[in-house]
Design a protein around this motif. Sequence first.
Motif, PDB file in Angstrom:
ATOM      1  N   THR A  89       2.373 -65.680  61.746  1.00 45.62           N
ATOM      2  CA  THR A  89       2.147 -66.791  60.827  1.00 45.62           C
ATOM      3  C   THR A  89       3.408 -67.621  60.620  1.00 45.62           C
ATOM      4  O   THR A  89       3.346 -68.702  60.035  1.00 45.62           O
ATOM      5  CB  THR A  89       1.691 -66.263  59.457  1.00 45.62           C
ATOM      6  N   THR A  90       4.544 -67.144  61.085  1.00 49.31           N
ATOM      7  CA  THR A  90       5.799 -67.887  60.983  1.00 49.31           C
ATOM      8  C   THR A  90       6.044 -68.746  62.217  1.00 49.31           C
ATOM      9  O   THR A  90       7.052 -69.441  62.298  1.00 49.31           O
ATOM     10  CB  THR A  90       6.971 -66.898  60.755  1.00 49.31           C
ATOM     11  N   GLY A  91       5.137 -68.687  63.188  1.00 48.75           N
ATOM     12  CA  GLY A  91       5.265 -69.506  64.386  1.00 48.75           C
ATOM     13  C   GLY A  91       6.049 -68.858  65.498  1.00 48.75           C
ATOM     14  O   GLY A  91       6.405 -69.515  66.484  1.00 48.75           O
ATOM     15  N   ASN A  92       6.308 -67.553  65.374  1.00 46.47           N
ATOM     16  CA  ASN A  92       6.968 -66.824  66.457  1.00 46.47           C
ATOM     17  C   ASN A  92       5.940 -66.361  67.476  1.00 46.47           C
ATOM     18  O   ASN A  92       4.832 -65.942  67.122  1.00 46.47           O
ATOM     19  CB  ASN A  92       7.712 -65.605  65.908  1.00 46.47           C
ATOM     20  N   LEU A  93       6.308 -66.417  68.749  1.00 52.00           N
ATOM     21  CA  LEU A  93       5.451 -65.951  69.831  1.00 52.00           C
ATOM     22  C   LEU A  93       6.289 -65.070  70.742  1.00 52.00           C
ATOM     23  O   LEU A  93       7.311 -65.512  71.284  1.00 52.00           O
ATOM     24  CB  LEU A  93       4.881 -67.142  70.609  1.00 52.00           C
ATOM     25  N   TRP A  94       5.866 -63.802  70.898  1.00 53.77           N
ATOM     26  CA  TRP A  94       6.575 -62.843  71.723  1.00 53.77           C
ATOM     27  C   TRP A  94       5.695 -62.388  72.878  1.00 53.77           C
ATOM     28  O   TRP A  94       4.466 -62.418  72.796  1.00 53.77           O
ATOM     29  CB  TRP A  94       6.967 -61.603  70.911  1.00 53.77           C
ATOM     30  N   ALA A  95       6.349 -61.926  73.947  1.00 58.58           N
ATOM     31  CA  ALA A  95       5.627 -61.422  75.117  1.00 58.58           C
ATOM     32  C   ALA A  95       6.239 -60.117  75.582  1.00 58.58           C
ATOM     33  O   ALA A  95       7.439 -59.858  75.404  1.00 58.58           O
ATOM     34  CB  ALA A  95       5.663 -62.449  76.254  1.00 58.58           C
ATOM     35  N   SER A  96       5.400 -59.288  76.195  1.00 59.78           N
ATOM     36  CA  SER A  96       5.852 -58.064  76.857  1.00 59.78           C
ATOM     37  C   SER A  96       5.230 -58.022  78.243  1.00 59.78           C
ATOM     38  O   SER A  96       4.074 -58.400  78.430  1.00 59.78           O
ATOM     39  CB  SER A  96       5.438 -56.825  76.058  1.00 59.78           C
ATOM     40  N   GLU A  97       6.005 -57.551  79.211  1.00 54.68           N
ATOM     41  CA  GLU A  97       5.513 -57.439  80.587  1.00 54.68           C
ATOM     42  C   GLU A  97       5.247 -55.987  80.979  1.00 54.68           C
ATOM     43  O   GLU A  97       4.802 -55.710  82.089  1.00 54.68           O
ATOM     44  CB  GLU A  97       6.568 -58.011  81.555  1.00 54.68           C
ATOM     45  N   ASN A  98       5.525 -55.041  80.064  1.00 52.35           N
ATOM     46  CA  ASN A  98       5.449 -53.624  80.418  1.00 52.35           C
ATOM     47  C   ASN A  98       4.779 -52.789  79.313  1.00 52.35           C
ATOM     48  O   ASN A  98       5.327 -51.806  78.845  1.00 52.35           O
ATOM     49  CB  ASN A  98       6.834 -53.069  80.753  1.00 52.35           C
ATOM     50  N   GLU A  99       3.616 -53.245  78.892  1.00 54.33           N
ATOM     51  CA  GLU A  99       2.780 -52.521  77.939  1.00 54.33           C
ATOM     52  C   GLU A  99       3.438 -52.342  76.579  1.00 54.33           C
ATOM     53  O   GLU A  99       3.133 -51.398  75.845  1.00 54.33           O
ATOM     54  CB  GLU A  99       2.355 -51.151  78.497  1.00 54.33           C
ATOM     55  N   GLY A 100       4.340 -53.249  76.219  1.00 54.99           N
ATOM     56  CA  GLY A 100       4.948 -53.212  74.898  1.00 54.99           C
ATOM     57  C   GLY A 100       6.277 -52.494  74.820  1.00 54.99           C
ATOM     58  O   GLY A 100       6.896 -52.444  73.741  1.00 54.99           O
ATOM     59  N   GLU A 101       6.744 -51.933  75.933  1.00 52.98           N
ATOM     60  CA  GLU A 101       8.039 -51.237  75.910  1.00 52.98           C
ATOM     61  C   GLU A 101       9.168 -52.195  75.548  1.00 52.98           C
ATOM     62  O   GLU A 101      10.072 -51.846  74.780  1.00 52.98           O
ATOM     63  CB  GLU A 101       8.313 -50.606  77.278  1.00 52.98           C
ATOM     64  N   ASP A 102       9.145 -53.399  76.102  1.00 52.63           N
ATOM     65  CA  ASP A 102      10.174 -54.401  75.855  1.00 52.63           C
ATOM     66  C   ASP A 102       9.486 -55.728  75.531  1.00 52.63           C
ATOM     67  O   ASP A 102       8.441 -56.065  76.098  1.00 52.63           O
ATOM     68  CB  ASP A 102      11.071 -54.585  77.075  1.00 52.63           C
ATOM     69  N   TRP A 103      10.112 -56.484  74.625  1.00 52.58           N
ATOM     70  CA  TRP A 103       9.575 -57.773  74.184  1.00 52.58           C
ATOM     71  C   TRP A 103      10.635 -58.859  74.336  1.00 52.58           C
ATOM     72  O   TRP A 103      11.836 -58.578  74.292  1.00 52.58           O
ATOM     73  CB  TRP A 103       9.128 -57.702  72.728  1.00 52.58           C
ATOM     74  N   TYR A 104      10.175 -60.081  74.525  1.00 50.94           N
ATOM     75  CA  TYR A 104      11.090 -61.223  74.462  1.00 50.94           C
ATOM     76  C   TYR A 104      10.371 -62.377  73.772  1.00 50.94           C
ATOM     77  O   TYR A 104       9.147 -62.474  73.774  1.00 50.94           O
ATOM     78  CB  TYR A 104      11.585 -61.634  75.851  1.00 50.94           C
ATOM     79  N   GLN A 105      11.160 -63.238  73.182  1.00 47.15           N
ATOM     80  CA  GLN A 105      10.601 -64.343  72.408  1.00 47.15           C
ATOM     81  C   GLN A 105      10.323 -65.544  73.305  1.00 47.15           C
ATOM     82  O   GLN A 105      11.185 -65.984  74.060  1.00 47.15           O
ATOM     83  CB  GLN A 105      11.570 -64.735  71.295  1.00 47.15           C
ATOM     84  N   ILE A 106       9.111 -66.060  73.223  1.00 49.94           N
ATOM     85  CA  ILE A 106       8.756 -67.282  73.947  1.00 49.94           C
ATOM     86  C   ILE A 106       9.113 -68.502  73.125  1.00 49.94           C
ATOM     87  O   ILE A 106       9.674 -69.472  73.624  1.00 49.94           O
ATOM     88  CB  ILE A 106       7.247 -67.292  74.268  1.00 49.94           C
TER      89      ILE A 106
END
Length: 360
Positions: free
Chosen positions: A330-347
């Motif tokens: 709801t704050t407008g952050n969008l994150w992605a993970s490429e490995n089932e949630g082990e690691d995340w990065y901010q889009i």
Amino acid sequence: MKAMVATRKGLFEMIHIDGKWELDQISFLGEPLSMCLHDKRDGAVYAALNLGHFGVKLHRRDEGRDDWTEIAVPAYPEHAKTDDDVEWKLKVIWSMETGGGDEPGVLWAGTLPGGLFRSPDRGNSWELVRSLWDREERKEWMGGGYDTPGIHSICVNPRNSQHILLGISCGGAWKTEDGGKNWGLSASGMHAAYMPPDLADKQNIQDPHLIARSKFASHVLWCQHHNGIWRSEDDAASWQQLHLPEGIPDFGFAVAAHPRNPDIAWFVPAVADQKRVPLHGSMSVTRTRDGGKTFESLRNGLPQQDCYDLVYRHGLAVSENGKNLLMASTTGNLWASENEGEDWYQISANLPPIYAVKFY
């Protein structure tokens, strides 16, 4: 791989290129969207808008086109108010789902104030499912986060399109096995701690925040409830509460089921009720890989201090390969993970408040 992000100020479409997400196009800039949907049967995309004074609008973009076509919206029949306290008027399209592969053109829409609608023709017309709406039990339903009850989960069985499970806040879980002609409660085992003890186990007043079905094993379902996390292994005939380790909240709104492994699911925890923020201002995702016997907290790449983002019901999505995840707040952050949630990065950290994310 592409994704849609429905926000308070437009529909943002992302594309995954060379291992990263990029903004592809924007539609309805400045207008609030409550839901979006991709129909993999014919490639069409749907956008539900909630324009306040101007009401709810629904648009469709056909595959291979850039322009949108405004289509019909679900409409409640005229009603002479008697003993029904709910206004028979569309307020929000809260959920949308396609029918099965054997039902080309069929769409389902869950709304506030708790009505389910069916379209046989790609949204060109809609009809209220009166077999559910006219149930006497509906008069006991109550609002959860909204003033009125609403249908937020529509789980069509991929192996039998006549079998559909609904999640209603606050109205429990309801199931049909004949395409909507008949309905029955399917919330046995859920527990509402917010109710008096003699009513806490009543199926019709449960508040499932979201229900997700395993596509691989369609009899397996996951539920993020107001009072914890539940799992069913018998197509919602019964539900078993799962117990998380100390320090991992079992309150939240979002849940995503792995499309190929029925033992894997993800949740986004928060401090319950009035606060509704990450515990200690530390963002995390909860994952189980053994059907809910154990849980782990995934944090790598997510902000671990001074973070107060909330992830709505439809703010967590998993791709068809089960590896890629998107999480939006709801704050407008969008994150992605490429490995089932082990690691995340901010889009992105600069989007409007996000209501839903969908892969397509």
